[in-house]
Design an enzyme around this catalytic site. Structure first.
Site, mmCIF file in Angstrom:
data_model
loop_
_atom_site.group_PDB
_atom_site.id
_atom_site.type_symbol
_atom_site.label_atom_id
_atom_site.label_comp_id
_atom_site.label_asym_id
_atom_site.label_seq_id
_atom_site.Cartn_x
_atom_site.Cartn_y
_atom_site.Cartn_z
ATOM 1 N N PRO A 196 0.793 -1.217 0.000
ATOM 2 C CA PRO A 196 0.000 0.000 0.000
ATOM 3 C C PRO A 196 0.833 1.277 0.000
ATOM 4 O O PRO A 196 1.875 1.365 0.655
ATOM 5 C CB PRO A 196 -0.812 -0.105 1.299
ATOM 6 C CG PRO A 196 -0.084 -1.090 2.134
ATOM 7 C CD PRO A 196 0.559 -2.051 1.181
ATOM 8 N N ASN A 197 0.337 2.234 -0.769
ATOM 9 C CA ASN A 197 0.872 3.601 -0.876
ATOM 10 C C ASN A 197 2.171 3.697 -1.674
ATOM 11 O O ASN A 197 2.648 4.804 -1.941
ATOM 12 C CB ASN A 197 1.064 4.232 0.524
ATOM 13 C CG ASN A 197 -0.229 4.274 1.303
ATOM 14 O OD1 ASN A 197 -1.232 4.784 0.800
ATOM 15 N ND2 ASN A 197 -0.253 3.698 2.502
ATOM 16 N N ARG B 39 5.070 10.997 -2.645
ATOM 17 C CA ARG B 39 4.728 10.702 -1.257
ATOM 18 C C ARG B 39 5.922 10.970 -0.337
ATOM 19 O O ARG B 39 6.964 10.329 -0.485
ATOM 20 C CB ARG B 39 4.356 9.217 -1.171
ATOM 21 C CG ARG B 39 4.192 8.701 0.212
ATOM 22 C CD ARG B 39 4.179 7.183 0.244
ATOM 23 N NE ARG B 39 3.927 6.743 1.586
ATOM 24 C CZ ARG B 39 4.171 5.519 2.033
ATOM 25 N NH1 ARG B 39 4.664 4.596 1.225
ATOM 26 N NH2 ARG B 39 3.922 5.208 3.273
ATOM 27 N N TYR C 182 11.042 9.088 1.372
ATOM 28 C CA TYR C 182 11.103 8.021 0.368
ATOM 29 C C TYR C 182 11.809 8.438 -0.936
ATOM 30 O O TYR C 182 11.983 7.610 -1.820
ATOM 31 C CB TYR C 182 9.682 7.524 0.058
ATOM 32 C CG TYR C 182 9.009 6.921 1.269
ATOM 33 C CD1 TYR C 182 9.516 5.762 1.853
ATOM 34 C CD2 TYR C 182 7.895 7.527 1.856
ATOM 35 C CE1 TYR C 182 8.920 5.217 2.982
ATOM 36 C CE2 TYR C 182 7.294 6.980 2.980
ATOM 37 C CZ TYR C 182 7.803 5.832 3.537
ATOM 38 O OH TYR C 182 7.221 5.284 4.650
ATOM 39 N N ASN D 228 8.103 -5.589 -0.641
ATOM 40 C CA ASN D 228 7.973 -4.368 0.149
ATOM 41 C C ASN D 228 6.486 -4.261 0.494
ATOM 42 O O ASN D 228 5.688 -3.785 -0.314
ATOM 43 C CB ASN D 228 8.447 -3.126 -0.619
ATOM 44 C CG ASN D 228 8.402 -1.881 0.264
ATOM 45 O OD1 ASN D 228 7.820 -1.908 1.356
ATOM 46 N ND2 ASN D 228 9.014 -0.799 -0.194
ATOM 47 N N ALA E 176 3.131 -0.686 4.999
ATOM 48 C CA ALA E 176 2.680 -0.736 6.395
ATOM 49 C C ALA E 176 2.157 -2.119 6.796
ATOM 50 O O ALA E 176 2.134 -2.445 7.992
ATOM 51 C CB ALA E 176 1.608 0.323 6.625
ATOM 52 N N GLU F 16 12.490 -9.381 2.569
ATOM 53 C CA GLU F 16 11.735 -8.193 2.998
ATOM 54 C C GLU F 16 12.532 -6.953 2.605
ATOM 55 O O GLU F 16 13.742 -6.873 2.859
ATOM 56 C CB GLU F 16 11.538 -8.222 4.522
ATOM 57 C CG GLU F 16 10.891 -6.949 5.053
ATOM 58 C CD GLU F 16 10.757 -6.945 6.575
ATOM 59 O OE1 GLU F 16 10.741 -8.039 7.190
ATOM 60 O OE2 GLU F 16 10.668 -5.839 7.132
ATOM 61 N N HIS G 247 12.595 -2.535 2.277
ATOM 62 C CA HIS G 247 12.038 -1.197 2.542
ATOM 63 C C HIS G 247 12.979 -0.159 1.968
ATOM 64 O O HIS G 247 14.209 -0.309 2.058
ATOM 65 C CB HIS G 247 11.893 -0.941 4.044
ATOM 66 C CG HIS G 247 11.016 -1.940 4.709
ATOM 67 N ND1 HIS G 247 9.652 -1.927 4.592
ATOM 68 C CD2 HIS G 247 11.323 -3.025 5.461
ATOM 69 C CE1 HIS G 247 9.155 -2.952 5.246
ATOM 70 N NE2 HIS G 247 10.146 -3.638 5.786
ATOM 71 N N ARG H 80 13.211 4.707 12.476
ATOM 72 C CA ARG H 80 11.959 5.474 12.470
ATOM 73 C C ARG H 80 11.103 5.132 13.710
ATOM 74 O O ARG H 80 11.641 4.677 14.717
ATOM 75 C CB ARG H 80 11.235 5.221 11.148
ATOM 76 C CG ARG H 80 12.079 5.677 9.927
ATOM 77 C CD ARG H 80 11.351 5.424 8.619
ATOM 78 N NE ARG H 80 10.128 6.231 8.535
ATOM 79 C CZ ARG H 80 9.170 6.014 7.633
ATOM 80 N NH1 ARG H 80 9.314 5.035 6.735
ATOM 81 N NH2 ARG H 80 8.094 6.774 7.610
#
Ligand code: DQA
Length: 145
Positions: free
Chosen positions: A10-11, A18, A23, A74, A77, A98, A100, A107
């Protein structure tokens, strides 16, 4: 040749606009093009997909069964919340990295939790778009070695 699915959650379709301070300015289609270039050079088939929906991401993982040799995920969330995605990876038994763009460990605390990490062969985070190429190299080596 190692066949790889790159799956984005998502996103991530909004990359480039964004929160660029987090990012960066690279769009998801730019990242897809970089991955396609890597695919052409390496000879490894790469499929690229994105969905904002947890169930659709699970469907992509199921469809990769007996078709793909590796997955780069990725999950956005959903990384931090989704037992269902974790179970999907376990269910298909495909080696999964995984990924990111940001360093999630630098963070917020809620980003330090990952259900995906429990079933992934490894994690790449904090290297921005270059992380996708690093993950492609890593999954190729993992599968072919
Ligand atoms: C992300 C990190 C996640 O915590 C966040 O929810 C995202 C993007 C990353 O690529 O840095 O959507 O997965």
């Amino acid at each position: 040749m190692t066949s790889i699915l790159i799956l984005n959650g998502p996103n991530l379709n909004l990359l480039g606009t964004r929160q660029p301070e987090v990012y960066g300015a690279t769009s998801l289609s730019d990242i897809e093009q970089n991955c396609a270039n890597w695919s052409a050079k390496s000879g490894c088939p790469v499929t690229f997909a994105q969905s904002n929906h947890e169930g659709a991401l699970i469907d992509h993982i199921h469809a990769a069964r007996n078709v793909r040799d590796g997955i780069i995920l990725n999950a956005g969330a959903y990384t931090h919340t989704s037992i269902a995605l974790m179970d999907a990876i376990s269910s298909v038994g495909i080696p999964t990295i995984e990924l990111h763009l940001s360093n999630v460990h630098a963070r917020e605390d809620y980003r330090h939790v990952s259900y995906i990490a429990k079933v992934a062969i490894g994690i790449i985070c904090g290297f921005g778009p270059q992380g996708y190429i690093m993950a492609l190299e890593a999954i190729k080596s993992h599968v072919e070695d």
